[in-house]
Design a protein around this motif. Structure first.
Motif, mmCIF file in Angstrom:
data_model
loop_
_atom_site.group_PDB
_atom_site.id
_atom_site.type_symbol
_atom_site.label_atom_id
_atom_site.label_comp_id
_atom_site.label_asym_id
_atom_site.label_seq_id
_atom_site.Cartn_x
_atom_site.Cartn_y
_atom_site.Cartn_z
ATOM 1 N N THR A 119 37.048 39.502 22.321
ATOM 2 C CA THR A 119 38.507 39.408 22.396
ATOM 3 C C THR A 119 39.133 39.872 21.092
ATOM 4 N N VAL A 120 38.640 39.379 19.974
ATOM 5 C CA VAL A 120 39.181 39.750 18.662
ATOM 6 C C VAL A 120 38.987 41.239 18.412
ATOM 7 N N ALA A 121 37.794 41.756 18.697
ATOM 8 C CA ALA A 121 37.507 43.169 18.455
ATOM 9 C C ALA A 121 38.424 44.068 19.278
ATOM 10 N N ALA A 122 38.673 43.702 20.521
ATOM 11 C CA ALA A 122 39.514 44.523 21.387
ATOM 12 C C ALA A 122 40.962 44.524 20.917
ATOM 13 N N HIS A 123 41.484 43.363 20.548
ATOM 14 C CA HIS A 123 42.851 43.316 20.016
ATOM 15 C C HIS A 123 42.951 44.123 18.723
ATOM 16 N N ALA A 124 41.985 43.952 17.839
ATOM 17 C CA ALA A 124 42.042 44.646 16.554
ATOM 18 C C ALA A 124 42.006 46.162 16.744
ATOM 19 N N GLN A 125 41.206 46.642 17.700
ATOM 20 C CA GLN A 125 41.126 48.093 17.893
ATOM 21 C C GLN A 125 42.441 48.642 18.469
ATOM 22 N N THR A 126 43.175 47.836 19.211
ATOM 23 C CA THR A 126 44.492 48.276 19.691
ATOM 24 C C THR A 126 45.425 48.536 18.523
ATOM 25 N N TYR A 127 45.486 47.588 17.591
ATOM 26 C CA TYR A 127 46.391 47.746 16.449
ATOM 27 C C TYR A 127 45.939 48.899 15.549
ATOM 28 N N ARG A 128 44.639 49.047 15.366
ATOM 29 C CA ARG A 128 44.157 50.185 14.564
ATOM 30 C C ARG A 128 44.531 51.519 15.202
ATOM 31 N N ALA A 129 44.398 51.582 16.512
ATOM 32 C CA ALA A 129 44.765 52.821 17.214
ATOM 33 C C ALA A 129 46.245 53.110 17.046
ATOM 34 N N ALA A 130 47.074 52.078 17.152
ATOM 35 C CA ALA A 130 48.522 52.278 17.003
ATOM 36 C C ALA A 130 48.863 52.780 15.603
ATOM 37 N N ILE A 131 48.226 52.205 14.593
ATOM 38 C CA ILE A 131 48.477 52.620 13.215
ATOM 39 C C ILE A 131 48.078 54.083 13.018
ATOM 40 N N SER A 132 46.971 54.482 13.607
ATOM 41 C CA SER A 132 46.496 55.860 13.438
ATOM 42 C C SER A 132 47.401 56.872 14.126
ATOM 43 N N PHE A 133 48.149 56.435 15.134
ATOM 44 C CA PHE A 133 49.050 57.327 15.861
ATOM 45 C C PHE A 133 50.437 57.389 15.253
ATOM 46 N N ARG A 134 50.681 56.580 14.261
ATOM 47 C CA ARG A 134 52.036 56.518 13.692
ATOM 48 C C ARG A 134 52.486 57.867 13.151
ATOM 49 N N ALA B 26 45.685 56.327 25.805
ATOM 50 C CA ALA B 26 46.503 56.962 26.839
ATOM 51 C C ALA B 26 47.972 56.574 26.683
ATOM 52 N N VAL B 27 48.218 55.302 26.390
ATOM 53 C CA VAL B 27 49.600 54.842 26.174
ATOM 54 C C VAL B 27 50.170 55.496 24.921
ATOM 55 N N LEU B 28 49.415 55.462 23.840
ATOM 56 C CA LEU B 28 49.905 55.997 22.565
ATOM 57 C C LEU B 28 50.203 57.491 22.665
ATOM 58 N N LYS B 29 49.395 58.222 23.415
ATOM 59 C CA LYS B 29 49.636 59.654 23.600
ATOM 60 C C LYS B 29 50.987 59.895 24.270
ATOM 61 N N LYS B 30 51.291 59.103 25.295
ATOM 62 C CA LYS B 30 52.565 59.275 25.995
ATOM 63 C C LYS B 30 53.743 58.881 25.100
ATOM 64 N N VAL B 31 53.563 57.839 24.303
ATOM 65 C CA VAL B 31 54.625 57.431 23.377
ATOM 66 C C VAL B 31 54.898 58.552 22.374
ATOM 67 N N LYS B 32 53.824 59.142 21.853
ATOM 68 C CA LYS B 32 53.986 60.206 20.869
ATOM 69 C C LYS B 32 54.659 61.426 21.493
ATOM 70 N N GLU B 33 54.264 61.785 22.710
ATOM 71 C CA GLU B 33 54.885 62.915 23.398
ATOM 72 C C GLU B 33 56.373 62.672 23.631
ATOM 73 N N ALA B 34 56.721 61.415 23.920
ATOM 74 C CA ALA B 34 58.125 61.068 24.164
ATOM 75 C C ALA B 34 58.925 60.948 22.877
ATOM 76 N N GLN B 35 58.238 60.951 21.721
ATOM 77 C CA GLN B 35 58.878 60.752 20.416
ATOM 78 C C GLN B 35 59.683 59.450 20.410
ATOM 79 N N ALA B 36 59.085 58.432 21.006
ATOM 80 C CA ALA B 36 59.722 57.121 21.102
ATOM 81 C C ALA B 36 59.203 56.206 20.001
ATOM 82 N N ALA B 37 60.018 55.233 19.644
ATOM 83 C CA ALA B 37 59.561 54.157 18.761
ATOM 84 C C ALA B 37 58.705 53.194 19.583
ATOM 85 N N LEU B 38 57.759 52.538 18.922
ATOM 86 C CA LEU B 38 56.791 51.692 19.625
ATOM 87 C C LEU B 38 56.688 50.315 18.988
#
Length: 292
Positions: free
Chosen positions: A277-292, A250-262
């Motif tokens: 804890t590790v799995a949840a943090h890792a999936q955040t970074y993977r999601a961010a990379i996929s939205f780049r 949800a956050v990444l979608k809004k960042v992409k719509e705003a065409q903002a740097a993240l």
């Protein structure tokens, strides 16, 4: 794609201390081969002084924190602690530079949002996001900045840093009855009841993001704490691993719509299941990379 890490830094803690040192190495290991892991560089005292008060820095770099200050921090003050905090803040500074150059910057540390201009609190010696923004301003960046803080604890220090700055908008979505007892005023605070699960959390988040992104940011800092997960020792919320991913998306979608740097920083995570804890943090970074 680079990601800055403090996994190479040790920290002596008393037996049974709840600070999750394991996760910094764990997340770096989980992402090995997916990103270029770079040791986070240390930040200079002169850069810290752009945000933090000189009297505070004099204590930190001089005699160190007093016993009372260490108790407020929640960690024993040692040279290793100072070194690690310098590198964690330096990782956010470096990730911010990457974000402005490529659209995305990753720090597998940071998110130390409880540090105030003049004091340490809640595992936070320096406020890495405030330091990074202060350095940007010194270098001439005048764009609008949004801080999306979805750690389960209110970003009280971050709120104070930017209360008088109309160019920075702070959003904090957190457990209302959680630490800190005294909340500060962000531009938008959303305090949720204990036990809030996936659907109620995501519905509340959607409205908060809509309001925050009306600010039209050019740069977004995302504090992606995973202490929102069910069974976190300190979080008080009850998201599933899937719910945490939906939050990130949800956050990444809004960042992409705003065409903002993240810039993504790690934030908290103290689950009774360290692997979660590790799995949840890792999936955040993977999601961010996929939205780049």
């Amino acid at each position: 794609m680079r990601a800055y890490t403090t996994a190479h830094l040790d920290l002596d803690l008393p037996p049974g201390h709840p600070f999750p040192l394991y996760k910094y190495r764990g997340v770096a290991e989980a992402l090995k081969g997916e990103v270029d892991l770079v040791p986070a560089p240390p930040v200079d005292r002169e850069v810290l002084a752009l945000a933090h008060q000189e009297a505070y820095l004099d204590r930190v770099f001089g005699e160190g924190l007093s016993r009372a200050e260490s108790l407020r921090l929640g960690l024993p003050f040692t040279p290793a602690l100072l070194r690690r905090a310098l590198h964690a803040a330096g990782g956010t500074v470096a990730a911010t530079r990457d974000a402005l150059a490529t659209g995305l910057g990753l720090n597998l540390s940071g998110g130390t949002h409880h540090a105030y201009p003049d004091r340490a609190e809640g595992y936070s010696l320096f406020n890495d996001v405030a330091v990074a923004v202060a350095l940007l301003r010194r270098k001439g960046f005048r764009g609008r900045v949004l801080v999306v803080d979805l750690d389960a604890h209110q970003g009280n220090g971050t709120a104070v840093f930017f209360q008088a700055d109309p160019t920075v908008y702070t959003l904090s979505v957190h457990a209302e009855r959680n630490y800190p007892l005294k909340k500060e005023q962000s531009d938008l605070d959303l305090g949720l009841p204990d036990g809030t699960g996936d659907e109620a959390y995501l519905e509340a988040l959607r409205g908060a993001l809509e309001e925050a992104f009306r600010f039209r940011p050019e740069l977004v800092f995302y504090n992606a704490g995973v202490d929102v997960l069910k069974n976190d020792r300190f979080g008080r919320l009850a998201l599933s691993l899937e719910g945490a991913l939906r939050r990130d998306l949800a956050v990444l979608k809004k960042v992409k719509e705003a065409q903002a740097a993240l810039v993504v920083v790690m934030g908290g995570g103290y689950n009774r299941d360290p692997g979660l804890t590790v799995a949840a943090h890792a999936q955040t970074y993977r999601a961010a990379i996929s939205f780049r």
